[in-house]
Design a protein around this motif. Structure first.
Motif, mmCIF file in Angstrom:
data_model
loop_
_atom_site.group_PDB
_atom_site.id
_atom_site.type_symbol
_atom_site.label_atom_id
_atom_site.label_comp_id
_atom_site.label_asym_id
_atom_site.label_seq_id
_atom_site.Cartn_x
_atom_site.Cartn_y
_atom_site.Cartn_z
ATOM 1 N N HIS A 91 -60.300 103.452 9.309
ATOM 2 C CA HIS A 91 -60.505 104.716 8.413
ATOM 3 C C HIS A 91 -61.973 104.664 7.492
ATOM 4 O O HIS A 91 -62.378 105.442 7.411
ATOM 5 N N VAL A 127 -64.143 107.745 8.183
ATOM 6 C CA VAL A 127 -63.734 108.798 7.070
ATOM 7 C C VAL A 127 -64.177 108.363 5.833
ATOM 8 O O VAL A 127 -65.019 108.823 5.196
ATOM 9 N N CYS A 128 -63.749 107.074 5.430
ATOM 10 C CA CYS A 128 -63.968 106.640 3.928
ATOM 11 C C CYS A 128 -64.953 105.642 4.111
ATOM 12 O O CYS A 128 -64.854 104.271 3.772
ATOM 13 N N CYS A 152 -54.818 109.756 -2.499
ATOM 14 C CA CYS A 152 -55.872 109.051 -2.871
ATOM 15 C C CYS A 152 -56.400 109.336 -4.220
ATOM 16 O O CYS A 152 -56.734 110.215 -4.590
ATOM 17 N N ARG A 207 -60.309 101.886 -2.939
ATOM 18 C CA ARG A 207 -60.478 103.182 -3.327
ATOM 19 C C ARG A 207 -59.153 104.081 -3.355
ATOM 20 O O ARG A 207 -58.768 104.847 -4.063
ATOM 21 N N LEU A 208 -58.106 103.633 -2.507
ATOM 22 C CA LEU A 208 -56.880 104.134 -2.541
ATOM 23 C C LEU A 208 -55.871 103.289 -3.442
ATOM 24 O O LEU A 208 -54.712 103.814 -3.661
ATOM 25 N N PRO A 221 -66.681 107.305 -5.308
ATOM 26 C CA PRO A 221 -65.293 107.438 -5.785
ATOM 27 C C PRO A 221 -65.072 106.169 -6.798
ATOM 28 O O PRO A 221 -65.708 105.116 -6.628
ATOM 29 N N PRO A 252 -67.910 108.989 1.500
ATOM 30 C CA PRO A 252 -66.721 109.117 2.039
ATOM 31 C C PRO A 252 -66.529 110.658 2.258
ATOM 32 O O PRO A 252 -66.996 111.328 1.513
ATOM 33 N N LEU A 253 -65.718 110.795 3.195
ATOM 34 C CA LEU A 253 -65.631 112.206 3.868
ATOM 35 C C LEU A 253 -64.527 112.947 3.048
ATOM 36 O O LEU A 253 -63.471 113.313 3.805
ATOM 37 N N CYS A 254 -64.209 112.812 1.836
ATOM 38 C CA CYS A 254 -62.843 113.188 0.947
ATOM 39 C C CYS A 254 -62.465 114.676 1.363
ATOM 40 O O CYS A 254 -61.358 114.783 1.502
ATOM 41 N N CYS A 273 -60.725 114.222 4.570
ATOM 42 C CA CYS A 273 -59.776 112.906 4.605
ATOM 43 C C CYS A 273 -58.288 113.505 4.566
ATOM 44 O O CYS A 273 -57.883 114.135 3.412
ATOM 45 N N SER A 305 -56.260 112.413 1.232
ATOM 46 C CA SER A 305 -56.625 112.782 0.038
ATOM 47 C C SER A 305 -55.688 113.155 -0.911
ATOM 48 O O SER A 305 -55.845 113.007 -2.230
ATOM 49 N N SER A 325 -58.881 108.180 -5.672
ATOM 50 C CA SER A 325 -60.435 108.385 -5.651
ATOM 51 C C SER A 325 -60.913 109.623 -4.812
ATOM 52 O O SER A 325 -62.130 109.664 -4.861
ATOM 53 N N SER A 326 -59.979 110.609 -4.532
ATOM 54 C CA SER A 326 -60.539 111.710 -3.835
ATOM 55 C C SER A 326 -61.696 112.608 -4.644
ATOM 56 O O SER A 326 -61.298 112.610 -5.567
HETATM 57 S S1 SF4 Z 1 -59.928 110.768 -0.203
HETATM 58 FE FE1 SF4 Z 1 -61.941 109.768 0.065
HETATM 59 S S2 SF4 Z 1 -62.042 107.755 -1.207
HETATM 60 FE FE2 SF4 Z 1 -59.931 108.425 -0.854
HETATM 61 S S3 SF4 Z 1 -59.321 107.458 1.310
HETATM 62 FE FE3 SF4 Z 1 -60.079 109.581 1.531
HETATM 63 S S4 SF4 Z 1 -62.417 109.359 2.114
HETATM 64 FE FE4 SF4 Z 1 -61.618 107.543 1.159
#
Ligand code: SF4
Length: 217
Positions: free
Chosen positions: A191, A195-196, A212, A156-157, A2, A201-203, A206, A209, A214-215
């Motif tokens: 998180h 997940v992240c 976010c 990332r967020l 991301p 990262p398991l976008c 998530c 997303s 960076s999704s």
């Molecule tokens: S969408 Fe992806 S990069 Fe953004 S917080 Fe969730 S796992 Fe992290």
């Protein structure tokens, strides 16, 4: 991987949605380190640097059984401590640091951990993050510790855009009320672990997303 950007996207409404979802995901924001008193808290946090809480929790029961407080640990030989914590990353440096720290607490503070920022930061192996964890866990003052997960997920967020950890801490502290710092710290760690993740990262799973930048699809 991301991307991270620089513009501020966090209106009050978006922040509220984020906090609501984090609270729903992780209703019990507590440290996963196991400790029962100030001594165990500080030693566990020092040992957790660049090491998983799970691994620290595996070694601390034997360490704390043998050395029950700062005064006892102050008298330990570094080599014995090394043997007890050798599964932990950087166990040699950490053994030296925790024995040296115990000596200072035993001598200068009669074995009682000083709960002041300047005194904590002066102890061997104790930096700003460890100090923030202790002050936050003890409820001495609001603090926002930035570990590797908090750093990564915040960026990332796009809650933070700076690369320096102290600046990331400052950006988060500016965005959220101090009463939220402790829980937000734990939520971002959870998180990041679940997940992240650092590498993948398991976008697609998530639930943040939609908030976010960076999704990844
Ligand atoms: S969408 Fe992806 S990069 Fe953004 S917080 Fe969730 S796992 Fe992290």
């Amino acid at each position: 991987m991301p991307s991270t950007g620089k513009s501020s996207i966090w209106s009050e409404g978006r922040k509220k949605k984020l906090l609501t979802e984090l609270e729903r995901l992780y209703p019990d924001p507590q440290s996963e380190l196991q400790f029962q008193n100030d001594y165990q808290l500080l030693i566990a946090v020092i040992l957790s640097a660049q090491c998983t809480d799970k691994k620290v929790n595996e070694v601390t029961p034997a360490l704390f059984r043998k050395y029950k407080d700062f005064k006892q640990l102050a008298k330990a030989s570094v080599s014995d401590v090394e043997t007890l914590i050798r599964q932990v990353n950087y166990f040699k440096t950490k053994s030296k640091n925790i024995v040296a720290t115990a000596k200072i607490v035993a001598t200068d503070y009669d074995g009682k951990l000083p709960l002041e920022r300047s005194a904590l930061e002066a102890l061997p192996g104790v930096g700003r993050k460890t100090t923030n964890v202790v002050l936050s866990e003890k409820g001495v003052e609001p603090a926002f510790p930035v570990d590797t997960h908090v750093y990564r997920v915040s960026r990332r967020l796009r809650l933070a855009t700076r690369t320096d950890r102290d600046k990331v801490e400052e950006q988060i502290r500016m965005k959220f009320d101090p009463s939220l710092w402790r829980n937000l710290h734990h939520w971002l760690i959870f998180h990041g672990r679940r997940v992240c993740k650092a590498q993948n990262p398991l976008c697609d799973e998530c639930t943040l997303s939609n908030l976010c930048p960076s999704s990844e699809p």
